[in-house]
Design a protein around this motif. Sequence first.
Motif, mmCIF file in Angstrom:
data_model
loop_
_atom_site.group_PDB
_atom_site.id
_atom_site.type_symbol
_atom_site.label_atom_id
_atom_site.label_comp_id
_atom_site.label_asym_id
_atom_site.label_seq_id
_atom_site.Cartn_x
_atom_site.Cartn_y
_atom_site.Cartn_z
ATOM 1 N N PHE A 38 0.921 -1.143 -0.278
ATOM 2 C CA PHE A 38 0.013 -0.520 -0.568
ATOM 3 C C PHE A 38 0.723 1.423 0.282
ATOM 4 C CE2 PHE A 38 -2.468 3.117 1.399
ATOM 5 C CZ PHE A 38 -3.949 3.027 0.900
ATOM 6 N N GLN A 39 0.489 2.243 -0.839
ATOM 7 C CA GLN A 39 1.624 3.157 -1.239
ATOM 8 C C GLN A 39 1.468 4.421 0.549
ATOM 9 O OE1 GLN A 39 2.037 5.057 -5.133
ATOM 10 N NE2 GLN A 39 1.435 6.822 -4.140
ATOM 11 N N CYS A 40 3.228 4.298 0.546
ATOM 12 C CA CYS A 40 3.210 5.195 1.706
ATOM 13 C C CYS A 40 2.941 5.179 3.043
ATOM 14 C CB CYS A 40 2.633 6.993 1.319
ATOM 15 S SG CYS A 40 4.396 7.201 -0.068
ATOM 16 N N ALA A 41 1.947 3.975 3.063
ATOM 17 C CA ALA A 41 1.049 4.004 4.422
ATOM 18 C C ALA A 41 1.333 2.410 4.599
ATOM 19 C CB ALA A 41 -0.290 4.773 4.791
ATOM 20 N N ASP A 42 1.487 2.402 6.211
ATOM 21 C CA ASP A 42 1.433 0.631 6.532
ATOM 22 C C ASP A 42 -0.153 0.450 7.192
ATOM 23 O OD1 ASP A 42 3.828 0.152 5.357
ATOM 24 O OD2 ASP A 42 4.761 1.715 7.342
ATOM 25 N N LEU A 43 -0.812 1.271 8.490
ATOM 26 C CA LEU A 43 -1.456 0.885 9.753
ATOM 27 C C LEU A 43 -2.312 2.411 8.920
ATOM 28 C CD1 LEU A 43 0.959 0.605 12.295
ATOM 29 C CD2 LEU A 43 -0.321 -1.558 11.152
ATOM 30 N N ILE A 44 -3.596 1.591 9.340
ATOM 31 C CA ILE A 44 -5.149 2.648 9.635
ATOM 32 C C ILE A 44 -5.781 2.921 10.659
ATOM 33 C CG2 ILE A 44 -6.308 0.747 7.475
ATOM 34 C CD1 ILE A 44 -7.612 3.089 6.774
ATOM 35 N N CYS A 45 -6.282 3.132 11.066
ATOM 36 C CA CYS A 45 -7.827 3.268 12.289
ATOM 37 C C CYS A 45 -9.075 2.565 11.678
ATOM 38 C CB CYS A 45 -7.314 4.374 13.262
ATOM 39 S SG CYS A 45 -8.733 3.657 14.667
ATOM 40 N N GLY A 74 10.346 6.708 -4.560
ATOM 41 C CA GLY A 74 9.771 8.307 -5.838
ATOM 42 C C GLY A 74 7.857 8.583 -5.537
ATOM 43 N N PRO A 75 6.742 7.016 -4.625
ATOM 44 C CA PRO A 75 5.880 7.854 -4.206
ATOM 45 C C PRO A 75 5.682 8.255 -3.056
ATOM 46 C CG PRO A 75 5.674 5.877 -4.503
ATOM 47 C CD PRO A 75 7.224 6.062 -5.119
ATOM 48 N N GLN A 76 7.009 8.258 -2.533
ATOM 49 C CA GLN A 76 6.842 9.361 -0.827
ATOM 50 C C GLN A 76 7.253 10.631 -1.407
ATOM 51 O OE1 GLN A 76 6.973 7.934 2.501
ATOM 52 N NE2 GLN A 76 6.876 10.668 2.464
ATOM 53 N N GLN A 79 4.212 12.568 -2.394
ATOM 54 C CA GLN A 79 3.380 13.117 -1.499
ATOM 55 C C GLN A 79 4.242 14.450 -0.355
ATOM 56 O OE1 GLN A 79 2.454 9.952 1.252
ATOM 57 N NE2 GLN A 79 0.353 9.454 -0.163
ATOM 58 N N ILE A 80 5.228 14.462 0.074
ATOM 59 C CA ILE A 80 5.801 14.842 0.261
ATOM 60 C C ILE A 80 5.864 16.624 -0.570
ATOM 61 C CG2 ILE A 80 8.545 16.088 0.448
ATOM 62 C CD1 ILE A 80 9.016 13.783 1.693
ATOM 63 N N ILE A 81 5.735 16.678 -1.890
ATOM 64 C CA ILE A 81 5.875 17.627 -3.038
ATOM 65 C C ILE A 81 4.159 18.027 -3.143
ATOM 66 C CG2 ILE A 81 5.204 18.410 -5.111
ATOM 67 C CD1 ILE A 81 8.157 16.260 -5.359
ATOM 68 N N ALA A 82 3.065 17.486 -2.824
ATOM 69 C CA ALA A 82 1.854 17.913 -2.126
ATOM 70 C C ALA A 82 1.397 17.899 -0.691
ATOM 71 C CB ALA A 82 0.910 15.638 -2.752
ATOM 72 N N GLY A 83 2.526 17.611 -0.578
ATOM 73 C CA GLY A 83 1.947 18.073 1.403
ATOM 74 C C GLY A 83 1.601 17.066 2.152
ATOM 75 N N VAL A 116 13.668 15.216 6.343
ATOM 76 C CA VAL A 116 14.672 14.145 6.693
ATOM 77 C C VAL A 116 14.123 12.447 6.353
ATOM 78 C CG1 VAL A 116 13.354 15.111 9.179
ATOM 79 C CG2 VAL A 116 12.184 13.449 8.108
ATOM 80 N N PHE A 117 13.302 13.044 5.418
ATOM 81 C CA PHE A 117 13.043 11.991 3.846
ATOM 82 C C PHE A 117 14.646 12.372 3.057
ATOM 83 C CE2 PHE A 117 9.218 12.213 5.673
ATOM 84 C CZ PHE A 117 8.533 10.847 6.713
ATOM 85 N N GLU A 118 15.407 11.210 3.065
ATOM 86 C CA GLU A 118 16.546 11.034 1.999
ATOM 87 C C GLU A 118 16.135 9.975 0.691
ATOM 88 O OE1 GLU A 118 19.782 10.896 3.367
ATOM 89 O OE2 GLU A 118 19.694 11.699 5.438
#
Length: 118
Positions: A38-45, A74-76, A79-83, A116-118
């Motif tokens: 799942f793109q850029c997330a591992d857990l959901i409430c 790439g996806p991370q 998402q950073i660029i999109a805020g 902090v993301f490289e």
Amino acid sequence: MPTERQDLGRRGEKAVHDHVPCPRCRRERHLTSLPTNFQCADLICKFCGFLAQVKSTRLVDGHLPTRIMGAAWGPQRDQIIAGIFHSLFIVGFTPSKRLVSIDYIPGHVLQAVPHVFE
């Protein structure tokens, strides 16, 4: 058969599920693993929809390493660029696989310091 890295990641997600209430709604044991890749997330409430990433690592001499490798840059980056910044749990294990720490970094903190993301 999962790789050692995949096993460590699953153990980290389970540790967060077992020990941490949802940061948004405070419900216990509601943070649930999302499907693999799942793109850029591992857990959901399951109650409020809160999303988070989990990075699991082995401690070096009892301390977190200075860098924790992640995947899917790439996806991370997109998402950073999109805020879009999901909160982050950093889960530390000893070399013998004993859970030692679960640290939480809220998404708004990551948004303030995206480098902090490289």
